[in-house]
Design a protein around this motif. Structure first.
Motif, short mmCIF file in Angstrom:
data_model
loop_
_atom_site.label_atom_id
_atom_site.label_comp_id
_atom_site.label_asym_id
_atom_site.label_seq_id
_atom_site.Cartn_x
_atom_site.Cartn_y
_atom_site.Cartn_z
N VAL A 81 0.96 -1.01 0.03
CA VAL A 81 -0.18 -0.25 0.05
C VAL A 81 0.51 1.01 -0.02
O VAL A 81 1.87 1.15 0.68
CB VAL A 81 -0.79 0.08 1.53
CG1 VAL A 81 -0.26 -0.35 2.25
CG2 VAL A 81 -2.42 1.42 1.42
N LEU A 82 0.03 2.09 -1.13
CA LEU A 82 0.83 3.59 -0.79
C LEU A 82 0.35 4.41 -0.46
O LEU A 82 -1.36 3.95 -0.74
CB LEU A 82 0.96 3.84 -1.94
CG LEU A 82 1.96 2.89 -2.73
CD1 LEU A 82 3.58 3.67 -4.00
CD2 LEU A 82 3.91 3.55 -1.96
N SER A 83 -0.12 5.98 -0.32
CA SER A 83 -0.19 6.64 0.60
C SER A 83 0.25 8.04 1.35
O SER A 83 1.24 8.35 1.18
CB SER A 83 -0.76 6.46 1.92
OG SER A 83 -1.24 4.91 2.77
N PHE A 84 -0.65 8.78 -0.25
CA PHE A 84 -0.39 9.74 -0.38
C PHE A 84 -1.36 10.71 -0.09
O PHE A 84 -2.30 11.69 -0.14
CB PHE A 84 0.23 10.49 -1.59
CG PHE A 84 0.79 9.14 -2.43
CD1 PHE A 84 2.05 9.60 -2.97
CD2 PHE A 84 0.10 8.39 -3.58
CE1 PHE A 84 2.78 8.65 -2.98
CE2 PHE A 84 1.13 7.64 -3.38
CZ PHE A 84 2.62 7.29 -4.10
N ALA A 85 -0.54 11.29 1.89
CA ALA A 85 -1.20 12.53 2.11
C ALA A 85 -1.88 14.07 1.79
O ALA A 85 0.32 14.59 0.88
CB ALA A 85 -1.09 12.70 3.63
N ASN A 86 -2.34 14.61 1.17
CA ASN A 86 -2.68 16.39 0.80
C ASN A 86 -2.66 17.15 1.56
O ASN A 86 -1.87 18.07 1.65
CB ASN A 86 -3.94 15.61 -0.72
CG ASN A 86 -3.89 15.12 -0.86
OD1 ASN A 86 -2.69 14.60 -1.68
ND2 ASN A 86 -4.72 14.91 -1.68
N LEU A 87 -2.56 16.55 3.15
CA LEU A 87 -2.86 17.93 3.66
C LEU A 87 -1.99 17.93 5.04
O LEU A 87 -1.30 16.62 5.63
CB LEU A 87 -3.97 17.48 4.75
CG LEU A 87 -5.32 17.62 4.10
CD1 LEU A 87 -6.59 17.59 4.53
CD2 LEU A 87 -5.13 19.31 2.89
N ASP A 88 -1.01 18.56 5.25
CA ASP A 88 -0.11 18.75 6.51
C ASP A 88 -1.58 19.31 7.79
O ASP A 88 -1.44 19.79 8.08
CB ASP A 88 0.86 19.87 6.00
CG ASP A 88 1.33 20.26 7.42
OD1 ASP A 88 1.04 19.57 8.75
OD2 ASP A 88 2.45 21.49 7.02
N GLY A 104 -6.19 12.95 0.63
CA GLY A 104 -5.71 12.33 -0.19
C GLY A 104 -5.69 10.81 -0.28
O GLY A 104 -6.15 10.97 -1.63
N ASP A 105 -4.74 10.25 -1.04
CA ASP A 105 -4.59 9.40 -2.38
C ASP A 105 -3.93 8.20 -1.45
O ASP A 105 -2.97 8.23 -1.13
CB ASP A 105 -4.05 9.50 -3.44
CG ASP A 105 -4.00 10.56 -4.07
OD1 ASP A 105 -5.78 10.29 -4.90
OD2 ASP A 105 -3.96 11.46 -4.34
N ILE A 106 -5.01 7.25 -1.64
CA ILE A 106 -3.78 5.70 -0.84
C ILE A 106 -4.28 4.44 -2.06
O ILE A 106 -5.23 4.59 -3.48
CB ILE A 106 -4.96 4.74 -0.19
CG1 ILE A 106 -5.21 5.61 1.00
CG2 ILE A 106 -4.93 3.28 -0.07
CD1 ILE A 106 -6.26 5.38 2.32
N ILE A 107 -3.15 4.24 -2.63
CA ILE A 107 -3.22 2.77 -3.65
C ILE A 107 -2.30 1.67 -2.94
O ILE A 107 -1.81 1.93 -2.33
CB ILE A 107 -2.27 3.92 -4.68
CG1 ILE A 107 -2.47 4.31 -5.43
CG2 ILE A 107 -1.82 1.88 -6.06
CD1 ILE A 107 -1.76 5.24 -4.73
N ILE A 108 -3.71 0.70 -3.51
CA ILE A 108 -3.11 -0.89 -3.27
C ILE A 108 -2.52 -2.32 -4.30
O ILE A 108 -3.81 -1.83 -5.23
CB ILE A 108 -4.45 -1.50 -2.50
CG1 ILE A 108 -4.26 -0.63 -1.06
CG2 ILE A 108 -4.16 -2.94 -2.38
CD1 ILE A 108 -5.67 -0.93 0.20
N ALA A 109 -1.48 -2.70 -4.27
CA ALA A 109 -1.22 -3.75 -5.01
C ALA A 109 -2.64 -4.97 -4.48
O ALA A 109 -1.68 -5.56 -3.86
CB ALA A 109 0.19 -3.52 -5.39
#
Length: 174
Positions: A81-88, A104-109
């Motif tokens: 899993v990758l997580s990309f938070a858009n907020l601080d 944010g965005d979450i991508i799971i393989a």
């Protein structure tokens, strides 16, 4: 808590084949994760009580996740899993003109998740719920870099998963 919309993008058909109720399950995990964080973390509570949010979840495969992992983390390999938070969260200020802020965005393989579930002898659904919960907590500002932070985050994961009827994924590590 204000509303949080889940934008689910199923980019690989194996997801629906292996977990036919993936959309409903994803929504259930989101509700549980956000409710628990809202009720048990003061910083999360403060932000989630004031704004409407959206979270993007992409259910993909090893090829895409490896490309993203290399591009954003410098690691040329797939991960679960990758997580990309858009907020601080510490410096958060919402745009009053934007009715919905993307957290944010979450991508799971799929393949990595499937291999891990087999190795750990757990169901795909249970492992998916764990990875999605983990991703949601990351975009809510939780991390596991320091041991204390890892314990705090893992305690949330365990509690959220228990509410979903899923056993503690860290039990064997203790």
């Amino acid at each position: 808590m204000k509303k949080c919309k889940l934008n689910l993008d199923i980019a690989d058909n194996r997801w629906k084949k292996e977990i036919p109720d993936i959309a409903e399950l994803s929504e259930k995990v989101k509700q549980q994760a956000f409710s628990y964080a809202f009720d048990n973390d003061s910083e999360t509570h403060e932000i989630l009580s004031a704004y409407d949010f959206a979270v993007n979840v992409r259910l993909s495969n090893d090829v895409e996740v490896q490309r993203l992992n290399k591009e954003f983390r410098g690691m040329d390999k797939p991960t679960n899993v990758l997580s990309f938070a858009n907020l601080d969260f510490e410096n958060f200020k919402a745009d009053p003109e934007d009715p919905e802020t993307e957290l944010g965005d979450i991508i799971i393989a799929f393949e990595t998740m499937q291999k891990e579930a087999k190795i750990e002898n757990i169901s795909l659904k249970a492992h998916y719920c764990h990875l999605l919960t983990h991703g949601f907590l990351h975009i809510l500002g939780f991390d596991h870099i320091e041991d204390d932070d890892a314990e705090y985050m893992e305690s949330f994961e365990v509690a959220i998963l228990a509410e979903l009827g899923i056993e503690n994924p860290y039990e064997d590590e203790e």
